[in-house]
Design a protein around this motif. Structure first.
Motif, PDB file in Angstrom:
ATOM      1  N   ASN A 180     -21.936 -30.630  47.877  1.00 28.53           N
ATOM      2  CA  ASN A 180     -23.396 -30.660  48.029  1.00 28.53           C
ATOM      3  C   ASN A 180     -24.101 -30.062  46.817  1.00 28.53           C
ATOM      4  O   ASN A 180     -25.121 -30.591  46.365  1.00 28.53           O
ATOM      5  CB  ASN A 180     -23.811 -29.931  49.305  1.00 28.53           C
ATOM      6  N   LEU A 181     -23.580 -28.979  46.292  1.00 30.42           N
ATOM      7  CA  LEU A 181     -24.189 -28.355  45.112  1.00 30.42           C
ATOM      8  C   LEU A 181     -24.099 -29.253  43.884  1.00 30.42           C
ATOM      9  O   LEU A 181     -24.998 -29.258  43.042  1.00 30.42           O
ATOM     10  CB  LEU A 181     -23.521 -27.006  44.820  1.00 30.42           C
ATOM     11  N   LEU A 182     -23.020 -30.001  43.779  1.00 35.62           N
ATOM     12  CA  LEU A 182     -22.825 -30.864  42.616  1.00 35.62           C
ATOM     13  C   LEU A 182     -23.815 -32.021  42.551  1.00 35.62           C
ATOM     14  O   LEU A 182     -23.960 -32.637  41.503  1.00 35.62           O
ATOM     15  CB  LEU A 182     -21.394 -31.397  42.582  1.00 35.62           C
ATOM     16  N   HIS A 183     -24.508 -32.277  43.642  1.00 28.12           N
ATOM     17  CA  HIS A 183     -25.538 -33.315  43.608  1.00 28.12           C
ATOM     18  C   HIS A 183     -26.700 -32.909  42.699  1.00 28.12           C
ATOM     19  O   HIS A 183     -27.368 -33.765  42.121  1.00 28.12           O
ATOM     20  CB  HIS A 183     -26.071 -33.601  45.014  1.00 28.12           C
ATOM     21  N   ASP A 184     -26.918 -31.587  42.567  1.00 28.10           N
ATOM     22  CA  ASP A 184     -28.073 -31.088  41.822  1.00 28.10           C
ATOM     23  C   ASP A 184     -27.732 -30.255  40.591  1.00 28.10           C
ATOM     24  O   ASP A 184     -28.604 -30.017  39.766  1.00 28.10           O
ATOM     25  CB  ASP A 184     -28.946 -30.227  42.744  1.00 28.10           C
ATOM     26  N   ALA A 185     -26.491 -29.790  40.488  1.00 31.27           N
ATOM     27  CA  ALA A 185     -26.170 -28.863  39.391  1.00 31.27           C
ATOM     28  C   ALA A 185     -24.672 -28.888  39.109  1.00 31.27           C
ATOM     29  O   ALA A 185     -23.888 -29.420  39.894  1.00 31.27           O
ATOM     30  CB  ALA A 185     -26.596 -27.450  39.762  1.00 31.27           C
ATOM     31  N   ASN A 186     -24.301 -28.286  38.000  1.00 28.42           N
ATOM     32  CA  ASN A 186     -22.893 -28.092  37.669  1.00 28.42           C
ATOM     33  C   ASN A 186     -22.378 -26.843  38.366  1.00 28.42           C
ATOM     34  O   ASN A 186     -23.147 -25.949  38.702  1.00 28.42           O
ATOM     35  CB  ASN A 186     -22.703 -27.941  36.169  1.00 28.42           C
ATOM     36  N   ILE A 187     -21.080 -26.775  38.528  1.00 30.61           N
ATOM     37  CA  ILE A 187     -20.426 -25.618  39.126  1.00 30.61           C
ATOM     38  C   ILE A 187     -19.548 -24.984  38.058  1.00 30.61           C
ATOM     39  O   ILE A 187     -18.827 -25.677  37.337  1.00 30.61           O
ATOM     40  CB  ILE A 187     -19.545 -26.031  40.329  1.00 30.61           C
ATOM     41  N   THR A 188     -19.577 -23.653  37.974  1.00 28.54           N
ATOM     42  CA  THR A 188     -18.731 -22.926  37.043  1.00 28.54           C
ATOM     43  C   THR A 188     -17.774 -22.049  37.841  1.00 28.54           C
ATOM     44  O   THR A 188     -18.209 -21.271  38.688  1.00 28.54           O
ATOM     45  CB  THR A 188     -19.568 -22.034  36.106  1.00 28.54           C
ATOM     46  N   LEU A 189     -16.490 -22.194  37.595  1.00 25.79           N
ATOM     47  CA  LEU A 189     -15.484 -21.350  38.223  1.00 25.79           C
ATOM     48  C   LEU A 189     -15.127 -20.238  37.245  1.00 25.79           C
ATOM     49  O   LEU A 189     -14.753 -20.512  36.104  1.00 25.79           O
ATOM     50  CB  LEU A 189     -14.238 -22.168  38.584  1.00 25.79           C
ATOM     51  N   LEU A 190     -15.228 -19.003  37.683  1.00 28.54           N
ATOM     52  CA  LEU A 190     -14.932 -17.854  36.826  1.00 28.54           C
ATOM     53  C   LEU A 190     -13.572 -17.276  37.174  1.00 28.54           C
ATOM     54  O   LEU A 190     -13.144 -17.313  38.322  1.00 28.54           O
ATOM     55  CB  LEU A 190     -15.993 -16.777  37.019  1.00 28.54           C
ATOM     56  N   TYR A 191     -12.906 -16.744  36.184  1.00 29.59           N
ATOM     57  CA  TYR A 191     -11.619 -16.100  36.414  1.00 29.59           C
ATOM     58  C   TYR A 191     -11.479 -14.900  35.497  1.00 29.59           C
ATOM     59  O   TYR A 191     -12.152 -14.802  34.475  1.00 29.59           O
ATOM     60  CB  TYR A 191     -10.469 -17.082  36.196  1.00 29.59           C
ATOM     61  N   ALA A 192     -10.605 -13.974  35.896  1.00 28.10           N
ATOM     62  CA  ALA A 192     -10.391 -12.773  35.110  1.00 28.10           C
ATOM     63  C   ALA A 192      -8.962 -12.686  34.575  1.00 28.10           C
ATOM     64  O   ALA A 192      -8.579 -11.674  34.011  1.00 28.10           O
ATOM     65  CB  ALA A 192     -10.708 -11.536  35.953  1.00 28.10           C
ATOM     66  N   ALA A 193      -8.187 -13.725  34.767  1.00 31.00           N
ATOM     67  CA  ALA A 193      -6.807 -13.726  34.274  1.00 31.00           C
ATOM     68  C   ALA A 193      -6.795 -13.851  32.751  1.00 31.00           C
ATOM     69  O   ALA A 193      -7.670 -14.478  32.171  1.00 31.00           O
ATOM     70  CB  ALA A 193      -6.023 -14.872  34.897  1.00 31.00           C
ATOM     71  N   ASP A 239      -4.463 -15.380  30.996  1.00 34.70           N
ATOM     72  CA  ASP A 239      -3.951 -16.701  30.621  1.00 34.70           C
ATOM     73  C   ASP A 239      -4.856 -17.775  31.234  1.00 34.70           C
ATOM     74  O   ASP A 239      -4.937 -17.891  32.448  1.00 34.70           O
ATOM     75  CB  ASP A 239      -2.522 -16.871  31.129  1.00 34.70           C
ATOM     76  N   PRO A 240      -5.536 -18.553  30.418  1.00 35.18           N
ATOM     77  CA  PRO A 240      -6.460 -19.558  30.950  1.00 35.18           C
ATOM     78  C   PRO A 240      -5.765 -20.733  31.626  1.00 35.18           C
ATOM     79  O   PRO A 240      -6.407 -21.532  32.285  1.00 35.18           O
ATOM     80  CB  PRO A 240      -7.233 -20.015  29.719  1.00 35.18           C
ATOM     81  N   HIS A 241      -4.439 -20.835  31.480  1.00 34.19           N
ATOM     82  CA  HIS A 241      -3.718 -21.976  32.042  1.00 34.19           C
ATOM     83  C   HIS A 241      -2.922 -21.630  33.294  1.00 34.19           C
ATOM     84  O   HIS A 241      -2.630 -22.508  34.093  1.00 34.19           O
ATOM     85  CB  HIS A 241      -2.783 -22.577  30.998  1.00 34.19           C
ATOM     86  N   ILE A 242      -2.579 -20.352  33.439  1.00 36.75           N
ATOM     87  CA  ILE A 242      -1.795 -19.928  34.596  1.00 36.75           C
ATOM     88  C   ILE A 242      -2.588 -18.873  35.351  1.00 36.75           C
ATOM     89  O   ILE A 242      -2.522 -17.684  35.049  1.00 36.75           O
ATOM     90  CB  ILE A 242      -0.422 -19.362  34.163  1.00 36.75           C
ATOM     91  N   ASN A 243      -3.389 -19.334  36.307  1.00 37.57           N
ATOM     92  CA  ASN A 243      -4.158 -18.427  37.145  1.00 37.57           C
ATOM     93  C   ASN A 243      -4.656 -19.188  38.367  1.00 37.57           C
ATOM     94  O   ASN A 243      -4.527 -20.404  38.444  1.00 37.57           O
ATOM     95  CB  ASN A 243      -5.293 -17.765  36.361  1.00 37.57           C
ATOM     96  N   HIS A 244      -5.235 -18.484  39.294  1.00 32.96           N
ATOM     97  CA  HIS A 244      -5.636 -19.098  40.561  1.00 32.96           C
ATOM     98  C   HIS A 244      -6.800 -20.068  40.420  1.00 32.96           C
ATOM     99  O   HIS A 244      -6.932 -20.991  41.215  1.00 32.96           O
ATOM    100  CB  HIS A 244      -5.971 -18.015  41.584  1.00 32.96           C
TER     101      HIS A 244
END
Length: 52
Positions: A19-32, A34-39
């Motif tokens: 529903n949010l993507l109909h109006d805006a982009n979504i950004t997923l944040l992480y604190a790991a 390694d940018p490739h191996i994380n949740h």
């Protein structure tokens, strides 16, 4: 991803993201470090699978 598929709140989260993507982009944040191996990579892949 099996754990996410079994949780009703995860399905609701995917619906909320859809529903949010109909109006805006979504950004997923992480604190790991390694940018490739994380949740967030798992979450991103799961969302992409559910939203396409």
């Amino acid at each position: 991803m099996e754990q996410l598929n079994s949780r009703p709140e995860a399905a609701q989260f995917a619906d909320d993201v859809r529903n949010l993507l109909h109006d805006a982009n979504i950004t997923l944040l992480y604190a790991a470090r390694d940018p490739h191996i994380n949740h967030v990579v798992i979450l991103r892949d799961w969302l992409l699978e559910r939203l396409t």
